[in-house]
Design a protein around this motif. Sequence first.
Motif, PDB file in Angstrom:
ATOM      1  N   PRO A 278       0.802  -1.225   0.000  1.00 35.45           N
ATOM      2  CA  PRO A 278       0.000   0.000   0.000  1.00 35.45           C
ATOM      3  C   PRO A 278       0.835   1.276   0.000  1.00 35.45           C
ATOM      4  O   PRO A 278       0.370   2.320  -0.455  1.00 35.45           O
ATOM      5  CB  PRO A 278      -0.840  -0.111   1.278  1.00 35.45           C
ATOM      6  N   ASP A 279       2.072   1.210   0.481  1.00 37.33           N
ATOM      7  CA  ASP A 279       2.913   2.406   0.530  1.00 37.33           C
ATOM      8  C   ASP A 279       3.282   2.900  -0.863  1.00 37.33           C
ATOM      9  O   ASP A 279       3.428   4.105  -1.081  1.00 37.33           O
ATOM     10  CB  ASP A 279       4.184   2.129   1.337  1.00 37.33           C
ATOM     11  N   LYS A 280       3.434   1.984  -1.817  1.00 37.30           N
ATOM     12  CA  LYS A 280       3.781   2.405  -3.176  1.00 37.30           C
ATOM     13  C   LYS A 280       2.678   3.282  -3.770  1.00 37.30           C
ATOM     14  O   LYS A 280       2.951   4.352  -4.328  1.00 37.30           O
ATOM     15  CB  LYS A 280       4.024   1.192  -4.073  1.00 37.30           C
ATOM     16  N   ALA A 281       1.445   2.828  -3.660  1.00 38.76           N
ATOM     17  CA  ALA A 281       0.327   3.610  -4.196  1.00 38.76           C
ATOM     18  C   ALA A 281       0.197   4.936  -3.464  1.00 38.76           C
ATOM     19  O   ALA A 281      -0.028   5.988  -4.089  1.00 38.76           O
ATOM     20  CB  ALA A 281      -0.967   2.815  -4.093  1.00 38.76           C
ATOM     21  N   ALA A 282       0.351   4.926  -2.148  1.00 35.91           N
ATOM     22  CA  ALA A 282       0.218   6.154  -1.362  1.00 35.91           C
ATOM     23  C   ALA A 282       1.285   7.167  -1.745  1.00 35.91           C
ATOM     24  O   ALA A 282       0.989   8.363  -1.918  1.00 35.91           O
ATOM     25  CB  ALA A 282       0.303   5.833   0.133  1.00 35.91           C
ATOM     26  N   GLN A 283       2.536   6.728  -1.868  1.00 34.15           N
ATOM     27  CA  GLN A 283       3.607   7.655  -2.248  1.00 34.15           C
ATOM     28  C   GLN A 283       3.386   8.221  -3.645  1.00 34.15           C
ATOM     29  O   GLN A 283       3.563   9.427  -3.879  1.00 34.15           O
ATOM     30  CB  GLN A 283       4.972   6.967  -2.173  1.00 34.15           C
ATOM     31  N   LEU A 284       3.014   7.365  -4.584  1.00 30.21           N
ATOM     32  CA  LEU A 284       2.810   7.846  -5.951  1.00 30.21           C
ATOM     33  C   LEU A 284       1.676   8.861  -6.022  1.00 30.21           C
ATOM     34  O   LEU A 284       1.791   9.890  -6.705  1.00 30.21           O
ATOM     35  CB  LEU A 284       2.525   6.672  -6.884  1.00 30.21           C
ATOM     36  N   ARG A 285       0.582   8.587  -5.332  1.00 28.51           N
ATOM     37  CA  ARG A 285      -0.538   9.542  -5.341  1.00 28.51           C
ATOM     38  C   ARG A 285      -0.114  10.868  -4.720  1.00 28.51           C
ATOM     39  O   ARG A 285      -0.486  11.943  -5.215  1.00 28.51           O
ATOM     40  CB  ARG A 285      -1.726   8.952  -4.601  1.00 28.51           C
ATOM     41  N   ALA A 286       0.659  10.812  -3.640  1.00 30.81           N
ATOM     42  CA  ALA A 286       1.122  12.041  -2.998  1.00 30.81           C
ATOM     43  C   ALA A 286       2.029  12.842  -3.922  1.00 30.81           C
ATOM     44  O   ALA A 286       2.129  14.068  -3.794  1.00 30.81           O
ATOM     45  CB  ALA A 286       1.859  11.714  -1.707  1.00 30.81           C
ATOM     46  N   LEU A 287       2.671  12.160  -4.859  1.00 32.36           N
ATOM     47  CA  LEU A 287       3.577  12.818  -5.810  1.00 32.36           C
ATOM     48  C   LEU A 287       2.862  13.231  -7.094  1.00 32.36           C
ATOM     49  O   LEU A 287       3.494  13.702  -8.038  1.00 32.36           O
ATOM     50  CB  LEU A 287       4.739  11.875  -6.145  1.00 32.36           C
ATOM     51  N   GLY A 288       1.557  13.038  -7.133  1.00 27.93           N
ATOM     52  CA  GLY A 288       0.775  13.509  -8.279  1.00 27.93           C
ATOM     53  C   GLY A 288       0.515  12.477  -9.352  1.00 27.93           C
ATOM     54  O   GLY A 288      -0.116  12.794 -10.366  1.00 27.93           O
ATOM     55  N   ALA A 289       0.971  11.235  -9.168  1.00 26.54           N
ATOM     56  CA  ALA A 289       0.718  10.193 -10.164  1.00 26.54           C
ATOM     57  C   ALA A 289      -0.741   9.752 -10.087  1.00 26.54           C
ATOM     58  O   ALA A 289      -1.327   9.683  -9.007  1.00 26.54           O
ATOM     59  CB  ALA A 289       1.643   9.005  -9.932  1.00 26.54           C
ATOM     60  N   ASP A 290      -1.319   9.440 -11.244  1.00 22.44           N
ATOM     61  CA  ASP A 290      -2.745   9.113 -11.336  1.00 22.44           C
ATOM     62  C   ASP A 290      -2.952   7.607 -11.164  1.00 22.44           C
ATOM     63  O   ASP A 290      -3.185   6.875 -12.133  1.00 22.44           O
ATOM     64  CB  ASP A 290      -3.298   9.595 -12.676  1.00 22.44           C
ATOM     65  N   VAL A 291      -2.852   7.134  -9.919  1.00 20.70           N
ATOM     66  CA  VAL A 291      -3.060   5.713  -9.616  1.00 20.70           C
ATOM     67  C   VAL A 291      -4.559   5.480  -9.472  1.00 20.70           C
ATOM     68  O   VAL A 291      -5.173   5.856  -8.471  1.00 20.70           O
ATOM     69  CB  VAL A 291      -2.329   5.303  -8.328  1.00 20.70           C
TER      70      VAL A 291
END
Length: 212
Positions: free
Chosen positions: A163-176
């Motif tokens: 779950p940390d991968k998705a959370a970090q990417l979303r926080a960085l603006g990636a459209d997960v």
Amino acid sequence: MDTAPATAAIRTRVTIPLRFPGEHGRETAAEAVTFKGLADGAEHLALVLGEPAPGAMPLVRLHSECLTGDVFGSARCDCGPQLREAVERIGERGGVLLYLRQEGRGIGLYNKLDAYALQDDGLDTYEANAALGLPEDGRDYTAAAQMLQALGVGPFELLTNNPDKAAQLRALGADVAGTVPTGVFATDDNARYLSAKVRRTGHTIALPELAA
């Protein structure tokens, strides 16, 4: 406040055939992409595999480098089987595999082997890192978000149990848009390792011994 990372740019694109041991000669064509301007200055690599069907979201996998598992076939982790699975599944659906140079969850190869020695004495994978004065998970996915932006990827589904991968990417603006679980590659050698990932960091791995 979440902040989008600085823009990176594509450096080189080149097509390479991939063939893994045990695949009976099967080859997968991949476009290898290198970058300039990545936040950490590391030589991360993107492999573009297949082409999504019209209207379908690409499948993306963030795979952290594991020399022992990816190259030498170590059974102490599930990294090698996850890498091969990701190439196959992304190739069938269309998407991108990001091969990130973050050995040992970001602590490096030698430190990872030091942590293995402590695990042999009874510590789990996270406790061993802490005993060495290192982060339990030192990975940062800023460069991954930059790579996806440079490739023009999004929205996409993320192939992960973490779950940390998705959370970090979303926080960085990636459209997960969502996550897709990887397979479970449990063996007698990696059972304690996988169990620790479920207990300590909430990985969505359905291990039989953890079933209620």
